[in-house]
Write a protein that holds these residues in place. Structure first.
Motif, short mmCIF file in Angstrom:
data_model
loop_
_atom_site.label_atom_id
_atom_site.label_comp_id
_atom_site.label_asym_id
_atom_site.label_seq_id
_atom_site.Cartn_x
_atom_site.Cartn_y
_atom_site.Cartn_z
N UNK A 159 45.68 -53.80 6.54
CA UNK A 159 47.06 -53.60 6.99
C UNK A 159 47.59 -52.19 6.74
N UNK A 160 46.91 -51.39 5.97
CA UNK A 160 47.45 -50.11 5.53
C UNK A 160 47.85 -49.21 6.69
N UNK B 140 41.12 -48.09 5.26
CA UNK B 140 42.03 -48.84 6.11
C UNK B 140 41.30 -49.36 7.34
N UNK B 141 41.36 -50.68 7.54
CA UNK B 141 40.79 -51.32 8.71
C UNK B 141 41.87 -51.79 9.67
N UNK B 142 43.10 -51.31 9.51
CA UNK B 142 44.19 -51.72 10.39
C UNK B 142 43.91 -51.26 11.82
N UNK B 143 44.27 -52.10 12.79
CA UNK B 143 44.01 -51.78 14.19
C UNK B 143 45.08 -50.88 14.80
N UNK C 260 44.80 -47.45 14.94
CA UNK C 260 43.74 -47.47 13.94
C UNK C 260 42.41 -47.63 14.64
N UNK C 261 41.35 -47.77 13.85
CA UNK C 261 40.03 -47.99 14.45
C UNK C 261 39.13 -48.72 13.46
N UNK C 262 39.11 -50.04 13.49
CA UNK C 262 38.16 -50.77 12.65
C UNK C 262 36.71 -50.34 12.89
#
Length: 255
Positions: free
Chosen positions: A104-105, A52-55, A80-82
């Motif tokens: 978006x996850x 997951x790349x969601x912020x 989150x934390x890209x």
């Protein structure tokens, strides 16, 4: 140095319950203050390792039905934390493990239900990773091994699932384990404590009642993934042992 953890996420109802187990989760959260959390969730399945790349704030996923309305009003808006996701991705790629990104996850109930007890302020960045229950156990451990070293950077790796997860033999009001379920759990815990990687990689053949305890592997493989990610510098131990409904384990491990 942070250990890797295997945490039983339990029923969605755990989000609103107060019990010995939820008290344990609170105490465990108080022990560790990571800069980020990386979770292999049993409730996110994908054929390829997906990160997951969601912020954030991360959306709360209600991947269950038929529960009280209050559960569907709950949120766990952790960031989150890209940046951490990219670090995770880099480690996988360095080990020859292809990965996909999901921009978006959010957090499924394999993540937010226990996190709201461990870290109720939802102020620690969370990155989730999918599982593939169809891969051999040995390969699950290898995937986890790619993330070794994150604990030294203050990142807590958690496998979220359940070792014994048998819907077909539920004893609804039974709080003690069925003997076969307890025997399987004790075997698994012993092999983790003694870092018997070969036995864990062959649990389907060697563990007592393995097919009965793990009719489908999606809830079990997060333990193998977390085990693989552990540094080897922490002596593994069982943090909590117990059962719900006879055939649902609450076993949690520190590795």
């Amino acid at each position: 140095m942070l250990p890797s953890l295997f945490i039983c996420h339990g029923s969605p109802m755990m989000a609103v319950e107060e019990s010995d187990y939820t008290e344990f989760l609170k105490e465990t959260g108080a022990r560790f203050r990571p800069k980020a959390i990386v979770i292999f969730s049993a409730h996110w399945e994908a054929g390829a390792v997906t990160v997951s790349f969601a912020e954030g704030p991360l959306p709360t996923i209600y991947d269950f039905g038929g529960f009280p309305d209050e559960l569907y009003r709950m949120t766990y808006p952790a960031p989150g934390s890209p940046e951490i996701a990219a670090k995770v991705e880099e480690k996988f790629l360095a080990h020859g493990i292809d990965t996909h990104r999901d921009p978006e996850r959010g957090l499924d109930h394999g993540s937010w239900v226990f996190l709201r007890h461990m870290y109720p302020n939802a102020d620690i960045p969370v990155v989730t990773i999918s599982v593939n229950p169809f891969l051999p156990a040995a390969q699950q451990i290898v995937i986890g091994e790619a993330l070794r070293g994150l604990g030294a950077e203050g990142i807590l790796v958690i496998g979220s699932g359940t070792t014994v997860h048998n819907f077909n033999e539920i004893k609804w009001k039974q709080e003690h384990a069925e003997p076969w379920a307890d025997e399987f759990d004790q075997w698994i815990a012993d092999k983790v404590v003694h870092r018997d990687t070969e036995a864990l990689a062959n649990y389907e053949r060697l563990a007592p009642h393995a097919r009965r305890a793990v009719p489908r592997a999606e809830h079990f493989v997060p333990l193998l993934l977390a085990y693989g990610s552990s540094s080897g510098e922490v002596k593994p131990r069982a943090l909590f042992e117990g059962f719900q409904m006879g055939t649902f384990s609450l076993l949690c491990m520190e590795m």
